[in-house]
Motif scaffolding. Structure first.
Motif, PDB file in Angstrom:
ATOM      1  N   THR A 104      42.946  36.336  37.892  1.00 50.86           N
ATOM      2  CA  THR A 104      42.876  36.282  39.917  1.00 50.86           C
ATOM      3  C   THR A 104      42.318  36.354  40.345  1.00 50.86           C
ATOM      4  O   THR A 104      41.379  36.517  41.403  1.00 50.86           O
ATOM      5  CB  THR A 104      43.936  37.749  40.227  1.00 50.86           C
ATOM      6  OG1 THR A 104      43.456  38.776  39.878  1.00 50.86           O
ATOM      7  CG2 THR A 104      45.324  37.815  40.118  1.00 50.86           C
ATOM      8  N   MET A 105      40.282  36.794  39.476  1.00 51.48           N
ATOM      9  CA  MET A 105      39.390  36.600  39.435  1.00 51.48           C
ATOM     10  C   MET A 105      38.569  35.119  40.542  1.00 51.48           C
ATOM     11  O   MET A 105      37.885  34.980  40.724  1.00 51.48           O
ATOM     12  CB  MET A 105      38.374  37.165  39.027  1.00 51.48           C
ATOM     13  CG  MET A 105      37.987  38.362  38.294  1.00 51.48           C
ATOM     14  SD  MET A 105      36.842  38.759  36.396  1.00 51.48           S
ATOM     15  CE  MET A 105      37.733  37.972  35.945  1.00 51.48           C
ATOM     16  N   GLY A 136      43.964  43.447  45.677  1.00 50.92           N
ATOM     17  CA  GLY A 136      42.788  43.109  45.517  1.00 50.92           C
ATOM     18  C   GLY A 136      41.125  43.291  45.114  1.00 50.92           C
ATOM     19  O   GLY A 136      40.573  43.025  44.902  1.00 50.92           O
ATOM     20  N   ALA A 137      41.570  44.758  44.270  1.00 52.51           N
ATOM     21  CA  ALA A 137      40.904  45.684  43.354  1.00 52.51           C
ATOM     22  C   ALA A 137      41.258  45.877  42.177  1.00 52.51           C
ATOM     23  O   ALA A 137      42.144  45.660  41.815  1.00 52.51           O
ATOM     24  CB  ALA A 137      40.894  47.250  44.068  1.00 52.51           C
ATOM     25  N   TYR A 138      40.004  45.462  41.168  1.00 48.57           N
ATOM     26  CA  TYR A 138      40.036  45.405  39.955  1.00 48.57           C
ATOM     27  C   TYR A 138      39.445  46.046  39.284  1.00 48.57           C
ATOM     28  O   TYR A 138      38.454  47.528  39.944  1.00 48.57           O
ATOM     29  CB  TYR A 138      38.744  44.371  40.061  1.00 48.57           C
ATOM     30  CG  TYR A 138      39.497  42.964  40.263  1.00 48.57           C
ATOM     31  CD1 TYR A 138      39.983  42.405  39.373  1.00 48.57           C
ATOM     32  CD2 TYR A 138      38.690  42.380  41.581  1.00 48.57           C
ATOM     33  CE1 TYR A 138      40.447  40.923  39.801  1.00 48.57           C
ATOM     34  CE2 TYR A 138      39.436  41.512  42.074  1.00 48.57           C
ATOM     35  CZ  TYR A 138      40.112  40.309  40.941  1.00 48.57           C
ATOM     36  OH  TYR A 138      41.487  39.846  41.760  1.00 48.57           O
ATOM     37  N   ASP A 164      40.389  51.585  31.304  1.00 46.63           N
ATOM     38  CA  ASP A 164      40.670  53.403  31.747  1.00 46.63           C
ATOM     39  C   ASP A 164      41.132  53.867  33.460  1.00 46.63           C
ATOM     40  O   ASP A 164      40.982  55.585  33.471  1.00 46.63           O
ATOM     41  CB  ASP A 164      39.544  54.258  31.898  1.00 46.63           C
ATOM     42  CG  ASP A 164      38.942  54.264  30.505  1.00 46.63           C
ATOM     43  OD1 ASP A 164      39.636  54.241  29.120  1.00 46.63           O
ATOM     44  OD2 ASP A 164      36.467  54.096  30.279  1.00 46.63           O
ATOM     45  N   GLY A 165      40.860  52.219  34.164  1.00 49.41           N
ATOM     46  CA  GLY A 165      41.441  52.921  35.348  1.00 49.41           C
ATOM     47  C   GLY A 165      40.209  53.086  36.059  1.00 49.41           C
ATOM     48  O   GLY A 165      40.982  53.564  37.367  1.00 49.41           O
ATOM     49  N   GLN A 166      39.354  52.706  36.088  1.00 48.66           N
ATOM     50  CA  GLN A 166      38.353  52.489  36.579  1.00 48.66           C
ATOM     51  C   GLN A 166      38.408  52.116  37.765  1.00 48.66           C
ATOM     52  O   GLN A 166      38.261  50.807  37.501  1.00 48.66           O
ATOM     53  CB  GLN A 166      37.137  52.551  35.389  1.00 48.66           C
ATOM     54  CG  GLN A 166      36.820  54.025  35.402  1.00 48.66           C
ATOM     55  CD  GLN A 166      36.583  55.617  35.974  1.00 48.66           C
ATOM     56  OE1 GLN A 166      35.904  55.736  37.211  1.00 48.66           O
ATOM     57  NE2 GLN A 166      37.306  56.530  35.376  1.00 48.66           N
ATOM     58  N   CYS A 167      38.187  52.040  39.013  1.00 47.27           N
ATOM     59  CA  CYS A 167      38.223  50.393  40.178  1.00 47.27           C
ATOM     60  C   CYS A 167      36.632  49.801  40.294  1.00 47.27           C
ATOM     61  O   CYS A 167      35.625  51.048  40.025  1.00 47.27           O
ATOM     62  CB  CYS A 167      37.847  51.290  41.026  1.00 47.27           C
ATOM     63  SG  CYS A 167      38.433  49.847  42.254  1.00 47.27           S
ATOM     64  N   LEU A 168      36.320  48.624  39.585  1.00 44.49           N
ATOM     65  CA  LEU A 168      35.230  48.023  39.256  1.00 44.49           C
ATOM     66  C   LEU A 168      34.787  47.815  40.698  1.00 44.49           C
ATOM     67  O   LEU A 168      33.941  46.980  40.910  1.00 44.49           O
ATOM     68  CB  LEU A 168      35.292  46.678  38.316  1.00 44.49           C
ATOM     69  CG  LEU A 168      35.899  47.937  37.159  1.00 44.49           C
ATOM     70  CD1 LEU A 168      35.273  47.098  36.176  1.00 44.49           C
ATOM     71  CD2 LEU A 168      34.761  48.548  36.498  1.00 44.49           C
ATOM     72  N   LEU A 169      35.933  47.119  41.565  1.00 46.92           N
ATOM     73  CA  LEU A 169      36.073  46.137  43.214  1.00 46.92           C
ATOM     74  C   LEU A 169      36.596  46.622  43.480  1.00 46.92           C
ATOM     75  O   LEU A 169      37.848  46.045  43.172  1.00 46.92           O
ATOM     76  CB  LEU A 169      35.976  44.820  42.795  1.00 46.92           C
ATOM     77  CG  LEU A 169      35.331  44.106  43.485  1.00 46.92           C
ATOM     78  CD1 LEU A 169      33.606  44.003  44.868  1.00 46.92           C
ATOM     79  CD2 LEU A 169      35.149  42.175  43.688  1.00 46.92           C
ATOM     80  N   ASP A 217      45.251  50.531  52.012  1.00 45.54           N
ATOM     81  CA  ASP A 217      44.167  51.376  52.338  1.00 45.54           C
ATOM     82  C   ASP A 217      45.013  52.652  51.024  1.00 45.54           C
ATOM     83  O   ASP A 217      45.795  53.272  51.919  1.00 45.54           O
ATOM     84  CB  ASP A 217      43.462  51.421  53.248  1.00 45.54           C
ATOM     85  CG  ASP A 217      42.436  52.377  52.685  1.00 45.54           C
ATOM     86  OD1 ASP A 217      42.706  52.703  51.196  1.00 45.54           O
ATOM     87  OD2 ASP A 217      41.523  52.885  53.347  1.00 45.54           O
ATOM     88  N   LEU A 218      45.710  52.525  50.451  1.00 44.48           N
ATOM     89  CA  LEU A 218      45.951  53.482  49.046  1.00 44.48           C
ATOM     90  C   LEU A 218      45.563  54.881  49.359  1.00 44.48           C
ATOM     91  O   LEU A 218      45.895  56.084  48.886  1.00 44.48           O
ATOM     92  CB  LEU A 218      45.636  53.052  48.248  1.00 44.48           C
ATOM     93  CG  LEU A 218      46.222  51.784  47.025  1.00 44.48           C
ATOM     94  CD1 LEU A 218      46.331  51.184  45.460  1.00 44.48           C
ATOM     95  CD2 LEU A 218      47.776  51.924  47.453  1.00 44.48           C
ATOM     96  N   ALA A 219      43.979  55.023  49.389  1.00 42.53           N
ATOM     97  CA  ALA A 219      43.496  56.020  49.469  1.00 42.53           C
ATOM     98  C   ALA A 219      44.041  56.922  51.237  1.00 42.53           C
ATOM     99  O   ALA A 219      43.790  58.026  51.189  1.00 42.53           O
ATOM    100  CB  ALA A 219      42.431  55.497  49.594  1.00 42.53           C
TER     101      ALA A 219
END
Length: 357
Positions: free
Chosen positions: A254-255, A277-279, A283-288, A296-298
């Protein structure tokens, strides 16, 4: 070939499709097969039926027996199982899942991933695309179990969500609202979030709203569009969704939609999964974070339930990364991805925390 000889029919269709593709120089995604008297859309699924006798065929007498036993109904659209038959079929599927070891895979994944329930379909979609039909059926079943009158369901696009939409059904119209969880992207209209939201709503007898925006817009243009009442109303409905149904992508695939600089940065940081659209890394850390038009999941309501649908062994790392970032109510996947996920998790955490299946 005859319809009671599926292998001959399959070979004939495959030969015709190959000849047509070679002639026009393009890939054919759907096939319509002419049957005497009418045209029907063909979906190929795996099945096993034991027929007895020297000349095994399903005759009109067989159909009448099933109807007289109260197991099927007949109408212009064809044969449909009755509620009683559906209960028997579900019991048979449950038994088959246990004998195939799928129940054990589901239990093992629930023990090591932040997900309440897991459904695993047999097979590996990477090796056989027909597996997506079973994945879609299980996902549709899971969605139906969570939906109730007045629910709002937000859905993304993609092939697995398309399979879920095709399998969705309801015996009676439901008072539900279905909305796209993201804007449009790519050129395949049939797997766009708008298209699938409309199809699911139609199959459930509910209502839907569309989001007439591309997935990728600059911030200024996005804010201008959000001022429009119709767009603002749909976005508000998305944020208030009771259920989010979404797919998961492999980061490397997808990149390609991103600028070269961002691709290099994500590869350097070890991106493996993508959702909305988030990467994310292993470890599940959001990089982008996503810059697109999507939920908006938050800002979701606290009781919103997340359903992820992804199949194929190559998506194992991606599924793990997305689930580690956001706990889910339901994961629907296939046997190939399930086994690969357990192998990855066993390697990373050791034998003590991952059960051998």
């Amino acid at each position: 070939g005859e319809w009671n000889a599926p292998s001959e029919v399959s070979d004939a269709i495959a030969s015709a499709v190959e000849a047509a593709e070679n002639k026009v120089g393009t890939h054919i995604k759907e096939v319509y097969v002419g049957v005497p008297g009418e045209f029907v859309r063909v979906y190929v699924i795996e099945s096993s039926v034991a027929l007895q006798g020297a000349d095994p065929k399903v005759t009109s007498a067989d159909v009448e027996k099933l109807r007289d036993a109260g197991l099927i109904t007949l109408d212009k659209a064809g044969m449909n199982p009755t509620p009683n038959a559906s209960r028997w079929l579900e019991s048979a599927r449950s038994f088959a899942r246990q004998t195939q070891g799928l129940t054990a895979l589901e239990t093992a994944l629930m023990q090591v991933l932040p997900v309440k329930t897991v459904f695993v379909a047999p097979g590996d979609a990477d090796a056989d695309v027909r597996v997506l039909s079973d994945v879609g059926r299980l996902a549709a079943q899971g969605v139906r179990q969570l939906l109730h009158s007045g629910s709002t369901l937000a859905v993304t696009g993609g092939s697995t969500i398309a399979a879920t939409a095709h399998a969705m059904q309801s015996s009676a119209p439901m008072n539900v609202m279905v909305v796209p969880a993201q804007g449009g992207f790519g050129r395949e209209v049939e797997t766009q979030a708008n298209t699938l939201a409309a199809e699911i709503a139609q199959r459930l007898g509910g209502h839907h709203r569309l989001l007439h925006l591309p997935d990728h817009m600059d911030e200024q243009a996005k804010q201008e569009m959000l001022r429009l009442p119709e767009i603002r109303e749909t976005m508000e409905r998305i944020q208030r969704a009771d259920i989010i149904l979404h797919g998961i992508g492999c980061a490397q695939e997808t990149m390609s939609r991103l600028p070269v600089e961002q691709v290099r940065l994500l590869m350097k940081k070890g991106a493996v999964g993508e959702s909305f659209g988030a990467y994310y890394d292993r470890d599940g850390q959001c990089l982008l974070k996503s810059s697109g038009v999507c939920v908006d999941l938050a800002r979701l309501t606290p009781d919103c339930r997340m359903i992820a649908v992804a199949a194929g062994a190559k998506k194992a790392e991606a599924i793990i990364s997305v689930l580690r970032h956001d706990p889910h109510t339901l994961l629907v996947t296939d046997e190939g991805a399930a086994k690969q996920m357990l192998a990855i998790l066993k390697t990373n955490t050791g034998c003590s925390s991952v059960t051998d299946v």
